[in-house]
Design a protein around this motif. Structure first.
Motif, PDB file in Angstrom:
ATOM      1  N   ALA A  38       0.819  -1.223   0.000  1.00 25.48           N
ATOM      2  CA  ALA A  38       0.000   0.000   0.000  1.00 25.48           C
ATOM      3  C   ALA A  38       0.850   1.269   0.000  1.00 25.48           C
ATOM      4  CB  ALA A  38      -0.941  -0.007   1.195  1.00 25.48           C
ATOM      5  N   LEU A  40       3.315   1.474  -2.216  1.00 22.54           N
ATOM      6  CA  LEU A  40       3.805   1.587  -3.592  1.00 22.54           C
ATOM      7  C   LEU A  40       3.018   2.662  -4.328  1.00 22.54           C
ATOM      8  CD1 LEU A  40       4.043  -2.186  -4.589  1.00 22.54           C
ATOM      9  CD2 LEU A  40       5.942  -0.651  -4.131  1.00 22.54           C
ATOM     10  N   PRO A  41       3.680   3.344  -5.263  1.00 22.46           N
ATOM     11  CA  PRO A  41       2.911   4.245  -6.114  1.00 22.46           C
ATOM     12  C   PRO A  41       1.973   3.431  -6.982  1.00 22.46           C
ATOM     13  CG  PRO A  41       5.172   4.081  -6.872  1.00 22.46           C
ATOM     14  CD  PRO A  41       5.092   3.299  -5.600  1.00 22.46           C
ATOM     15  N   PHE A  42       0.933   4.025  -7.460  1.00 18.80           N
ATOM     16  CA  PHE A  42       0.033   3.272  -8.315  1.00 18.80           C
ATOM     17  C   PHE A  42      -0.271   4.069  -9.574  1.00 18.80           C
ATOM     18  CE2 PHE A  42      -3.478   5.903  -6.949  1.00 18.80           C
ATOM     19  CZ  PHE A  42      -3.203   6.178  -5.618  1.00 18.80           C
ATOM     20  N   GLY A  43      -0.811   3.378 -10.559  1.00 19.22           N
ATOM     21  CA  GLY A  43      -1.155   4.059 -11.791  1.00 19.22           C
ATOM     22  C   GLY A  43      -0.560   3.403 -13.004  1.00 19.22           C
ATOM     23  N   ARG A  44       0.476   2.561 -12.821  1.00 20.65           N
ATOM     24  CA  ARG A  44       1.036   1.900 -13.976  1.00 20.65           C
ATOM     25  C   ARG A  44       1.364   0.467 -13.606  1.00 20.65           C
ATOM     26  NH1 ARG A  44       6.315   4.133 -16.882  1.00 20.65           N
ATOM     27  NH2 ARG A  44       7.398   3.278 -15.093  1.00 20.65           N
ATOM     28  N   ALA A  45       1.075  -0.428 -14.536  1.00 19.25           N
ATOM     29  CA  ALA A  45       1.434  -1.809 -14.314  1.00 19.25           C
ATOM     30  C   ALA A  45       2.867  -1.976 -14.730  1.00 19.25           C
ATOM     31  CB  ALA A  45       0.538  -2.730 -15.144  1.00 19.25           C
ATOM     32  N   ALA A  46       3.729  -2.173 -13.785  1.00 17.30           N
ATOM     33  CA  ALA A  46       5.135  -2.269 -14.124  1.00 17.30           C
ATOM     34  C   ALA A  46       5.856  -3.019 -13.031  1.00 17.30           C
ATOM     35  CB  ALA A  46       5.725  -0.877 -14.279  1.00 17.30           C
ATOM     36  N   ARG A  47       7.138  -3.162 -13.208  1.00 18.05           N
ATOM     37  CA  ARG A  47       7.920  -3.837 -12.182  1.00 18.05           C
ATOM     38  C   ARG A  47       7.904  -3.015 -10.901  1.00 18.05           C
ATOM     39  NH1 ARG A  47      12.287  -0.596 -12.163  1.00 18.05           N
ATOM     40  NH2 ARG A  47      12.908   0.295 -14.139  1.00 18.05           N
ATOM     41  N   PRO A  48       8.193  -3.652  -9.784  1.00 24.35           N
ATOM     42  CA  PRO A  48       8.183  -2.904  -8.542  1.00 24.35           C
ATOM     43  C   PRO A  48       9.144  -1.741  -8.605  1.00 24.35           C
ATOM     44  CG  PRO A  48       8.386  -5.242  -8.127  1.00 24.35           C
ATOM     45  CD  PRO A  48       8.534  -5.060  -9.601  1.00 24.35           C
ATOM     46  N   ARG A  49       8.758  -0.658  -8.049  1.00 26.15           N
ATOM     47  CA  ARG A  49       9.612   0.510  -8.053  1.00 26.15           C
ATOM     48  C   ARG A  49       9.555   1.138  -6.679  1.00 26.15           C
ATOM     49  NH1 ARG A  49       8.363   2.226 -12.791  1.00 26.15           N
ATOM     50  NH2 ARG A  49       9.294   4.236 -12.461  1.00 26.15           N
ATOM     51  N   LEU A  62      -7.095  14.864 -11.353  1.00 25.35           N
ATOM     52  CA  LEU A  62      -7.319  13.716 -12.214  1.00 25.35           C
ATOM     53  C   LEU A  62      -7.790  14.122 -13.600  1.00 25.35           C
ATOM     54  CD1 LEU A  62      -6.912  10.780 -11.516  1.00 25.35           C
ATOM     55  CD2 LEU A  62      -9.363  10.590 -11.139  1.00 25.35           C
ATOM     56  N   THR A  71      -4.504   7.097 -18.347  1.00 31.09           N
ATOM     57  CA  THR A  71      -4.532   6.801 -16.928  1.00 31.09           C
ATOM     58  C   THR A  71      -3.931   7.971 -16.185  1.00 31.09           C
ATOM     59  OG1 THR A  71      -2.380   5.758 -17.015  1.00 31.09           O
ATOM     60  CG2 THR A  71      -4.302   4.334 -17.256  1.00 31.09           C
ATOM     61  N   THR A  74      -2.699   9.471  -8.785  1.00 32.82           N
ATOM     62  CA  THR A  74      -3.220  10.377  -7.773  1.00 32.82           C
ATOM     63  C   THR A  74      -2.100  10.707  -6.816  1.00 32.82           C
ATOM     64  OG1 THR A  74      -5.285   9.206  -7.930  1.00 32.82           O
ATOM     65  CG2 THR A  74      -5.015  10.695  -6.074  1.00 32.82           C
ATOM     66  N   TRP A  75      -1.733  11.945  -6.743  1.00 29.75           N
ATOM     67  CA  TRP A  75      -0.697  12.334  -5.818  1.00 29.75           C
ATOM     68  C   TRP A  75      -1.370  12.874  -4.578  1.00 29.75           C
ATOM     69  CZ3 TRP A  75       3.457  15.185  -9.229  1.00 29.75           C
ATOM     70  CH2 TRP A  75       3.928  14.265 -10.167  1.00 29.75           C
TER      71      TRP A  75
ATOM     72  N   TRP B  60      -2.307  -3.865  -6.630  1.00 31.12           N
ATOM     73  CA  TRP B  60      -2.331  -2.495  -6.098  1.00 31.12           C
ATOM     74  C   TRP B  60      -2.179  -1.470  -7.228  1.00 31.12           C
ATOM     75  CZ3 TRP B  60      -3.460   0.628  -2.230  1.00 31.12           C
ATOM     76  CH2 TRP B  60      -2.811   1.859  -2.112  1.00 31.12           C
ATOM     77  N   ARG B  61      -1.235  -1.727  -8.109  1.00 30.02           N
ATOM     78  CA  ARG B  61      -0.991  -0.755  -9.186  1.00 30.02           C
ATOM     79  C   ARG B  61      -2.161  -0.683 -10.162  1.00 30.02           C
ATOM     80  NH1 ARG B  61       3.760  -3.585  -9.532  1.00 30.02           N
ATOM     81  NH2 ARG B  61       5.421  -2.702  -8.267  1.00 30.02           N
ATOM     82  N   ARG B  65      -8.192  -0.403 -12.409  1.00 29.47           N
ATOM     83  CA  ARG B  65      -8.555  -0.930 -13.716  1.00 29.47           C
ATOM     84  C   ARG B  65      -8.735  -2.445 -13.702  1.00 29.47           C
ATOM     85  NH1 ARG B  65      -3.751   0.746 -17.131  1.00 29.47           N
ATOM     86  NH2 ARG B  65      -2.730   0.906 -15.129  1.00 29.47           N
TER      87      ARG B  65
END
Lengths: 304, 195
Positions: A38, A40-49, A62, A71, A74-75, B60-61, B65
């Motif tokens: 929870a 983690l940043p959200f908004g993109r499906a990608a590797r963990p960052r 938004l 997409t 949300t900051w 979560w990410r 969607r």
């Protein structure tokens, strides 16, 4: 044996039940993973960052972002000028990510992140003050929403302060510090990095065995607020790596030498290394922060 | 202007809080099934922890969607399936997230669980199947997915699932017959059963 009973029979081959599998990691594992995810940043499906660390928050409306990309991230909350933020939103070709700032050049940070993520160079990029207290990077070809103004840089000292506070090697995460020790450490960091007139506050918290490791850096009020939280495990890979890296921070070496030593220490681990040339420093500084993976940042002079 | 900004902050913060609350509810519902799914396929605790962490990080990410309601569970099995497949292709990594699980893993307790040396004919027959067939049948037997849920988990349609399931069952029957000294004539694999 019918197909149904065949399936029933197959159930007996199951090596472990859901309940037993979950119990194997313990209730603590379940709760710690939830907290970690929870963050983690959200908004993109990608590797963990890297997680959106406890940085001074920013808001991106938004609707405005949707006008730019399909997409939107949300900051959090704005207070001070965009330049005094320590994260950046990268909106490039439908990819949407909020990353911690590293170099002070938001377009450069987004370009590097994009290349890491997709393996190809991004288009030419421009960073904007998004009029909502944050920095958003768009392709040069995109038309920014009304009110957005180009911005060249973010405050590199603030970025380093945040890294320095979050650091697992010598920062607030280097051990389980009580309020007094954490306050002294934060004051020392502010002093070393030249933040005159800043104060350190500690947010009250209930509970025992807490470690004062979370922090909020607020340039608007010139305050670092420390927050006691439940401790993370000390036998983790990232804590062990911090132990290995700590001696390196006692020596005075150039950026390339420090980066090479960091790579050697972190061999076999999943990590992301950022090197930032800073010839104003006499010796390289090494920071380890943790989010979706281990993030290592080395700042220092090209040569000694 | 300042008041507007504060109002806006409040709205955004509420949105973030609500998102976290919705995620937490789903997490608590699906944590055990995903742990079960993963540990039934990955015996190494560190690899399993990595897969579980990556699965929930993906949820979560993509939470805004991702499918909702009944479709979410099979979709998440599909995510876990792809994460494990990537691990098997050699894309291993150790993330800080998975450390949180590994640090709490009870190896001794885990070692006492489950049938480790099943020598039944069915176990032999099941082991002789392809990865693809084993995964399909175990999604039905171990995760209890229906055909519709299988389609969601595998990213395909119901007709394809039906055909693949029919063939997988047939191959299991053939493998079972090969393993068994006495071919089990009573085993009839019909399409009428709920997948």
């Amino acid at each position: 044996m019918s197909a149904r009973s065949l399936i029933d029979s197959m159930r007996s081959l199951s090596p472990v039940s859901d309940v037993d599998a979950a119990a194997a990691f313990g209730a603590a594992g379940r709760e710690e993973l939830l907290e970690g995810v929870a963050r983690l940043p959200f908004g993109r499906a990608a590797r963990p960052r890297r997680a959106a660390r406890r940085r001074r928050p920013i808001v991106v409306a938004l609707a405005v972002v949707v006008a730019i990309a399909t997409t939107a991230a949300t900051w959090a909350v704005l207070r001070a000028p965009a330049r005094e933020t320590t994260s950046v939103q990268c909106l490039i070709r439908g990819s949407d990510a909020i990353i911690p700032s590293t170099s002070g050049d938001p377009a450069h940070d987004c370009a590097l992140d994009y290349k890491r993520e997709f393996g190809t160079a991004p288009p030419a990029l421009v960073a904007y003050d998004n009029a909502l207290g944050g920095v958003t990077v768009l392709p040069q070809s995109a038309t920014p929403p009304k009110g957005w103004k180009p911005i060249r840089s973010q405050d590199i000292a603030l970025i380093e302060l945040q890294d320095s506070l979050d650091d697992y090697i010598n920062g607030l995460n280097s051990g389980c510090l009580d309020d007094t020790a954490a306050t002294a450490l934060a004051q020392a960091k502010l002093s070393r990095l030249g933040f005159a007139g800043w104060k350190v506050a500690v947010r009250s918290a209930n509970g025992t065995g807490l470690c004062t490791s979370a922090n909020v850096v607020d340039p608007a009020t010139k305050t670092v607020t420390l927050i006691p939280v439940a401790p993370a495990g000390q036998a983790t890979t990232f804590a062990k790596l911090a132990d290995k890296l700590r001696p390196l921070t006692k020596s005075c070496v150039s950026l390339p030498a420090a980066a090479a030593a960091v790579r050697a220490a972190a061999e076999g681990l999943a990590y992301q290394l950022d090197t930032v040339k800073d010839n104003s420093l006499r010796c390289a500084a090494i920071y380890e922060t943790v989010g979706g993976t281990i993030f290592l940042t080395v700042r220092g002079p090209r040569r000694q | 202007m300042d008041g507007d900004a504060h109002d806006h902050d409040g709205v955004m913060q509420n949105g973030v809080t609500q998102r976290r609350e919705r995620f937490e509810a789903v997490y608590r519902e699906l944590y055990a099934p995903i742990c079960g799914y993963t540990l039934r396929r990955v015996r190494d605790p560190e690899d399993a922890a990595e897969a579980i962490a990556e699965t929930f990080a993906t949820l979560w990410r993509r939470f805004d969607r991702s499918p909702q309601g009944d479709e979410l569970r099979p979709w998440l099995f599909g995510v876990a399936r792809r994460v494990i497949a990537n691990q098997r292709r050699g894309e291993r990594r150790r993330s800080a997230l998975s450390e949180r699980l590994v640090a709490n893993f009870d190896q001794a307790a885990f070692d006492t669980l489950g049938p480790s040396d099943d020598t039944s004919a069915l176990a032999h027959a099941f082991a002789a199947l392809s990865d693809s067939d084993r995964e399909l049948l175990s999604l039905v037997a171990w995760e209890g997915l229906s055909r519709e849920e299988l389609a969601a988990a595998l990213g395909t349609n119901r007709a394809v699932v039906r055909l693949r399931l029919h063939r997988a069952r047939k191959r299991l029957q053939e493998a079972l017959e090969a393993v068994n000294a006495r071919p089990p004539a009573q085993i009839r694999l019909t399409e009428g059963d709920r997948a």
